[in-house]
Design a protein around this motif. Structure first.
Motif, mmCIF file in Angstrom:
data_model
loop_
_atom_site.group_PDB
_atom_site.id
_atom_site.type_symbol
_atom_site.label_atom_id
_atom_site.label_comp_id
_atom_site.label_asym_id
_atom_site.label_seq_id
_atom_site.Cartn_x
_atom_site.Cartn_y
_atom_site.Cartn_z
ATOM 1 N N LEU A 1 48.613 32.253 42.141
ATOM 2 C CA LEU A 1 48.433 31.048 41.333
ATOM 3 C C LEU A 1 48.424 31.376 39.840
ATOM 4 O O LEU A 1 48.975 30.631 39.031
ATOM 5 C CB LEU A 1 47.138 30.340 41.729
ATOM 6 C CG LEU A 1 47.160 29.648 43.093
ATOM 7 C CD1 LEU A 1 45.751 29.216 43.488
ATOM 8 C CD2 LEU A 1 48.088 28.438 43.069
ATOM 9 N N VAL A 2 47.797 32.476 39.480
ATOM 10 C CA VAL A 2 47.776 32.907 38.078
ATOM 11 C C VAL A 2 49.198 33.132 37.578
ATOM 12 O O VAL A 2 49.578 32.710 36.480
ATOM 13 C CB VAL A 2 46.924 34.179 37.924
ATOM 14 C CG1 VAL A 2 47.216 34.881 36.607
ATOM 15 C CG2 VAL A 2 45.442 33.829 38.013
ATOM 16 N N LYS A 3 50.012 33.818 38.374
ATOM 17 C CA LYS A 3 51.419 34.036 38.017
ATOM 18 C C LYS A 3 52.155 32.709 37.946
ATOM 19 O O LYS A 3 52.922 32.446 37.001
ATOM 20 C CB LYS A 3 52.072 34.957 39.051
ATOM 21 C CG LYS A 3 53.589 35.131 38.872
ATOM 22 C CD LYS A 3 53.904 35.869 37.563
ATOM 23 C CE LYS A 3 55.375 36.243 37.471
ATOM 24 N NZ LYS A 3 56.261 35.051 37.344
ATOM 25 N N LEU A 4 51.934 31.872 38.946
ATOM 26 C CA LEU A 4 52.601 30.582 39.006
ATOM 27 C C LEU A 4 52.277 29.725 37.792
ATOM 28 O O LEU A 4 53.154 29.057 37.231
ATOM 29 C CB LEU A 4 52.170 29.866 40.288
ATOM 30 C CG LEU A 4 52.812 28.512 40.594
ATOM 31 C CD1 LEU A 4 54.288 28.681 40.900
ATOM 32 C CD2 LEU A 4 52.093 27.861 41.772
ATOM 33 N N LEU A 5 51.022 29.729 37.361
ATOM 34 C CA LEU A 5 50.580 28.880 36.256
ATOM 35 C C LEU A 5 50.887 29.460 34.886
ATOM 36 O O LEU A 5 50.521 28.892 33.865
ATOM 37 C CB LEU A 5 49.082 28.606 36.390
ATOM 38 C CG LEU A 5 48.696 27.749 37.599
ATOM 39 C CD1 LEU A 5 47.198 27.758 37.825
ATOM 40 C CD2 LEU A 5 49.202 26.329 37.437
ATOM 41 N N GLY A 6 51.545 30.606 34.865
ATOM 42 C CA GLY A 6 52.040 31.143 33.608
ATOM 43 C C GLY A 6 51.005 31.821 32.735
ATOM 44 O O GLY A 6 51.193 31.942 31.524
ATOM 45 N N LEU B 1 40.458 38.570 37.019
ATOM 46 C CA LEU B 1 40.466 38.544 38.475
ATOM 47 C C LEU B 1 39.432 39.540 38.982
ATOM 48 O O LEU B 1 39.572 40.746 38.818
ATOM 49 C CB LEU B 1 41.853 38.901 38.990
ATOM 50 C CG LEU B 1 42.070 38.716 40.479
ATOM 51 C CD1 LEU B 1 42.098 37.242 40.831
ATOM 52 C CD2 LEU B 1 43.362 39.383 40.920
ATOM 53 N N MET B 2 38.379 39.007 39.587
ATOM 54 C CA MET B 2 37.277 39.836 40.047
ATOM 55 C C MET B 2 37.587 40.448 41.414
ATOM 56 O O MET B 2 38.074 39.773 42.307
ATOM 57 C CB MET B 2 35.995 39.020 40.136
ATOM 58 C CG MET B 2 35.585 38.337 38.843
ATOM 59 S SD MET B 2 35.102 39.490 37.554
ATOM 60 C CE MET B 2 33.582 40.146 38.253
ATOM 61 N N VAL B 3 37.300 41.738 41.558
ATOM 62 C CA VAL B 3 37.465 42.437 42.833
ATOM 63 C C VAL B 3 36.174 43.192 43.128
ATOM 64 O O VAL B 3 35.697 43.961 42.278
ATOM 65 C CB VAL B 3 38.652 43.416 42.794
ATOM 66 C CG1 VAL B 3 38.748 44.207 44.096
ATOM 67 C CG2 VAL B 3 39.953 42.672 42.529
ATOM 68 N N ASP B 4 35.597 42.964 44.301
ATOM 69 C CA ASP B 4 34.418 43.705 44.744
ATOM 70 C C ASP B 4 34.869 45.111 45.147
ATOM 71 O O ASP B 4 35.688 45.260 46.059
ATOM 72 C CB ASP B 4 33.777 42.984 45.925
ATOM 73 C CG ASP B 4 32.433 43.587 46.337
ATOM 74 O OD1 ASP B 4 32.243 44.802 46.139
ATOM 75 O OD2 ASP B 4 31.600 42.840 46.881
ATOM 76 N N SER B 5 34.356 46.123 44.478
ATOM 77 C CA SER B 5 34.810 47.496 44.725
ATOM 78 C C SER B 5 34.553 47.938 46.165
ATOM 79 O O SER B 5 35.216 48.844 46.673
ATOM 80 C CB SER B 5 34.123 48.461 43.758
ATOM 81 O OG SER B 5 32.712 48.379 43.885
ATOM 82 N N VAL C 1 46.441 39.255 32.485
ATOM 83 C CA VAL C 1 45.599 39.361 33.672
ATOM 84 C C VAL C 1 44.767 40.628 33.581
ATOM 85 O O VAL C 1 45.311 41.732 33.409
ATOM 86 C CB VAL C 1 46.447 39.382 34.957
ATOM 87 C CG1 VAL C 1 45.551 39.560 36.182
ATOM 88 C CG2 VAL C 1 47.259 38.099 35.075
ATOM 89 N N LEU C 2 43.463 40.460 33.664
ATOM 90 C CA LEU C 2 42.527 41.586 33.668
ATOM 91 C C LEU C 2 41.901 41.677 35.061
ATOM 92 O O LEU C 2 41.238 40.743 35.514
ATOM 93 C CB LEU C 2 41.440 41.375 32.614
ATOM 94 C CG LEU C 2 40.232 42.314 32.666
ATOM 95 C CD1 LEU C 2 40.652 43.759 32.455
ATOM 96 C CD2 LEU C 2 39.184 41.915 31.646
ATOM 97 N N VAL C 3 42.141 42.770 35.753
ATOM 98 C CA VAL C 3 41.546 42.992 37.060
ATOM 99 C C VAL C 3 40.219 43.725 36.849
ATOM 100 O O VAL C 3 40.203 44.907 36.477
ATOM 101 C CB VAL C 3 42.473 43.796 37.980
ATOM 102 C CG1 VAL C 3 41.840 43.974 39.358
ATOM 103 C CG2 VAL C 3 43.828 43.115 38.107
#
Length: 635
Positions: A151-156, A133-137, A160-162
C-alpha cells in the motif's frame, strides 16, 4: 531598562516566528498488530518535550494501571486514546499527533495494524511524505508487513523507513537485524520499493530514537529523529513539478474583482505566466497573485492563493489551472488502481460519485481487470471487490476531468469514491492513464434531434420504469399501458425483464453484480429509445435504488417516470405465477429478491400503484392519466 514582561513577550514572538518558518513533515507509522507503533510515537512526543506535566503524570499512572513493570512508562498510552484500544493494547482508529524539534515540525498518523482496518491505514497514508514500517524483531516480516508495504508503494510514498523494533528483546542481535533486512529487501525489490532505510531500535527503551544506542555499537547509521529531520519533504519535490491549481472557489466580492482561489498542487507561478484552464482548454495570462498578506511575485506548491487573469474566461470550481507549456491531461475513461473501503462489495456498473481535488463527477467501474493478492502479488480474476481488496479496474466518468497520473501528482491523480445514497466514502483510487478510447471516441452531432423525432409522433419521449417484486404485476400493467398508448396512436416499446434476458442480457445471472449490469444495459437501451422519440416502458424488478437512480440520470429532467408497483411480499408470494417463490423457499433458486436478496423500495416514485386495491385496468388508467398531466401525450 526593558521590563521582564517585555523580554518574555519578545522571546515568545521570536519563538513563534521561528516555529512558523520550520518545514512540516507528515509521516505514518504502520505494520502489524503490536509491533510498537504507538509506543514509538509516544516516545517521540516525550523526547521532543511535547508533553505537559499533567499528561506525563496521567500516563505514568495509566502505565501502572495497565501493567507496566517498575517505574517504566508505557508511551503507547499517550496515543491510544480510545477505551477499546487501551483495554486491548491495540490501535483501532487513526490517531494524529503533532510535535516539533528545533529543525522541523511533524504530523504523525498512527495507523491500525489489523487487516480489517486497512482502510484506516490508507486514510493516514494519503498525505504522508514518509512511512515508518514497524517490524517486531522477534517475529520478522509478516503478512501485514507485506500488505502495508504494498500500500505504501501504491500510494506513492517515496521514503520508507523500516524500523526494526524491540531489539532489546532479542539481546540487540546484529544477526537478527541483518536477517530481517535481507528478507525485507527481497520483498521490496519484488514490489518496486526503492532504497528503504533500516534502523534497529527499541521504542520502549529509547535506543536509536534520538541518540545512538550504546547497546548496538555495530550499527553506524542515523537515528530515527535524525532521519526525520533531514529527509526530503514531498512539497519540496512538488515545487519542481508542472504548475497545477485546482480551483476551489471563484472569488467575486464585487464587480471590480474576479479571482480563482485554491491551494497549489504543484509547481511555481508568477505574474505574466501564460496559463491554460482544463478541461475547457481556454488560455490567458496571470495578472496578479493575491493573498491575505498582499500580492506575491511568485507562489509555489502548497501555498493557498487567488489568481486574477488578464482575460474574462469561464472558470468553475473543480477546473484545473496549468501553465501552457505543461498542461494537465483531460479524459473521461481511465485505468486505475482501487482500494475498496466499504463493507458492501464494489459492483461494476453501479454509479458512484468520484471526488478528485475540488471536482465531483459521476463514475462507474466498467470492468475489474484483476485483484491483487498482496501476499503473493498474484493477479486474481474478480467480479467484485470486497472490503480492503485492491483491484486494477477500468473507470468511466460522465464528463471529462483534468488529471495527472498519480505517480506524477498525488493531488491531481488520486480520488475517492462516494456512495450516492449514503454519502459514505467507499473507495480510494489512483489514476494510471487515460484509456485510448477516451481520446478516439467523440460524440457525433446529429441535425435531427429527439425533439424533432418525437414531434412527428405527437408525443414526448420518456421512460416509464416499472419496478416492484416478482409477481407484483409489473409486466401485466406495463403491457396494458402499452396497449392503451398504441390504441391512442402513440409510438412505444416495452422492455420486459424476462424477454431481455433471452437476448441482450442472456450472459448475465442473478448475483448482485449481474443485476447491476442488467439494469445498466437496459438503462442505456432505454436512453437510446427516448432519443428516438419513443415512449419506452421497462418492467424489471430493479431492486437497488442506486441502479434506478443511474437509469434516471441517463435521460433529461422530466423524461423518467418511476412507477412503483407496490405489492406486499406475502401477496406476491401467494400469486407466484411462475413458481419462483416456492423454488427460492426450497433453496433451489439463489439470490431471489425478497427472499435472500434485498428489494429497496422507491422513496419518492412519480407513480405508486397499490395492487391490493387497484385492478390492472385501474392501474393502467392511472399511468395514462399521469402521462397526460405531464404533457407526454395529449388528448
Amino acid at each position: 531598562m526593558a521590563h521582564t514582561s517585555d523580554l518574555i513577550a519578545t522571546d515568545i514572538e521570536q519563538y513563534l516566528k521561528a516555529h512558523e518558518n520550520k518545514s512540516l513533515l507528515r509521516f505514518i507509522t504502520c505494520g502489524s498488530v503490536d509491533d510498537g507503533k504507538s509506543t514509538l510515537i509516544g516516545r517521540l512526543l516525550y523526547e521532543s518535550k511535547m508533553l505537559f506535566e499533567d499528561q506525563l503524570a496521567a500516563v505514568e499512572a495509566d502505565s501502572k494501571k495497565f501493567g507496566t513493570q517498575g517505574d517504566e512508562i508505557d508511551f503507547a498510552l499517550l496515543v491510544d486514546g480510545l477505551a477499546a484500544e487501551r483495554e486491548q493494547g491495540i490501535t483501532i482508529d487513526v490517531a494524529y499527533r503533532f510535535f516539533s524539534t528545533d529543525k522541523r515540525k511533524f504530523i504523525v498518523a498512527d495507523t491500525p495494524g489489523h487487516e480489517q482496518y486497512t482502510r484506516n491505514m490508507v486514510t493516514g497514508a494519503s498525505t504522508a511524505d514518509v512511512a515508518i514500517l514497524m517490524v517486531d524483531s522477534r517475529r520478522g516480516i509478516l503478512t501485514q508487513t507485506r500488505r502495508h508495504s504494498y500500500l505504501v508503494k501504491l500510494l506513492g510514498i517515496r521514503h520508507v523507513l523500516v524500523a526494526i523494533n524491540k531489539m532489546d528483546l532479542v539481546d540487540y542481535s546484529e544477526k537478527t537485524f541483518n536477517d530481517i533486512v535481507d528478507a525485507y529487501r527481497d520483498f521490496a525489490a519484488r514490489i518496486g520499493l526503492e532504497s528503504p532505510t533500516f534502523i534497529p531500535l527499541s521504542a520502549f527503551k529509547g535506543d536509536n530514537i534520538t541518540d545512538p544506542s550504546a547497546a548496538m555499537p555495530w550499527y553506524h547509521g542515523t537515528t530515527l529523529m535524525g532521519y526525520l529531520e533531514t529527509v526530503e519533504i514531498d512539497d519540496e519535490r512538488m515545487q519542481r513539478a508542472p504548475f497545477r491549481l485546482p480551483v476551489q472557489w471563484v472569488n467575486r466580492p464585487n464587480l471590480d474583482f474576479r479571482g480563482f482561489a485554491g491551494t497549489i498542487a504543484g509547481g511555481v507561478i508568477r505574474p505574466g505566466d501564460r496559463i491554460r484552464v482544463q478541461p475547457s482548454g481556454r488560455e490567458s495570462t496571470v495578472a496578479r497573485i493575491v493573498t491575505r498578506g498582499g500580492d506575491l511575485e511568485q507562489a509555489v506548491s502548497g501555498q493557498s492563493i487567488t489568481l486574477t487573469l488578464n482575460d474574462e474566461i469561464d472558470i468553475s470550481r473543480g477546473d484545473v489551472i496549468s501553465t501552457v507549456g505543461a498542461p494537465a491531461e483531460t479524459a473521461d475513461q481511465f485505468e486505475i488502481t482501487l482500494v475498496w473501503m466499504h463493507d458492501e462489495p464494489l459492483l461494476p456498473g453501479r454509479p458512484y460519485l468520484l471526488k478528485i481535488g475540488t471536482k465531483t463527477v459521476t463514475a462507474t467501474i466498467t470492468d475489474i481487470k484483476y485483484q491483487v493478492n498482496v501476499n503473493t502479488l498474484e493477479h486474481v480474476a474478480a467480479k467484485t471487490l470486497e472490503l480492503n481488496a485492491i483491484g486494477v479496474c477500468n473507470l468511466s466518468l460522465d464528463r471529462q476531468i483534468a488529471f495527472d497520473p498519480y505517480q506524477d501528482n498525488r493531488d491531481t491523480g488520486g480520488f475517492i469514491l462516494i456512495d450516492r445514497l449514503s454519502n459514505n466514502t467507499v473507495g480510494a483510487g489512483l489514476l494510471h492513464f487515460a484509456l485510448r478510447r477516451a481520446h478516439n471516441i467523440h460524440l457525433q452531432h446529429m441535425d435531427v434531434d429527439k425533439i424533432a423525432r418525437a414531434s412527428i409522433k405527437h408525443q414526448q419521449g420518456c421512460v416509464l420504469w416499472f419496478t416492484g417484486l416478482s409477481g407484483a404485476g409489473k409486466s401485466a400493467i406495463a403491457n396494458l399501458v402499452e396497449q392503451k398508448l398504441h390504441g391512442l396512436g402513440h409510438h412505444t416499446y416495452l422492455l420486459d425483464g424476462d424477454n431481455v434476458r433471452h437476448g441482450l442480457n442472456k450472459d448475465l445471472g442473478f448475483t448482485d453484480a449481474d443485476r447491476v449490469e442488467n439494469i445498466r444495459r437496459v438503462g442505456e437501451v432505454a436512453r437510446l429509445m427516448v432519443d428516438a422519440g419513443l415512449i419506452v416502458l421497462t418492467a424489471f424488478i430493479s431492486p437497488f435504488r442506486a441502479e434506478r437512480s443511474m437509469a434516471r440520470s441517463l435521460v433529461e429532467e422530466g423524461e423518467f417516470v418511476e412507477v412503483f408497483v407496490d405489492t406486499p411480499l406475502e401477496v406476491a408470494e401467494q400469486r407466484d405465477v411462475k413458481g419462483l417463490y416456492k423454488k427460492a423457499r426450497r433453496g433451489e433458486l439463489k439470490n431471489f429478491t425478497g427472499i435472500d436478496s434485498p428489494y429497496e423500495a422507491p422513496e419518492e416514485p412519480e407513480i405508486r400503484l397499490d395492487t391490493t386495491r387497484l385492478s390492472l385496468e385501474a392501474a393502467a388508467d392511472a399511468v395514462i392519466t399521469t402521462l397526460r398531466l405531464r404533457g407526454v401525450i395529449s388528448d
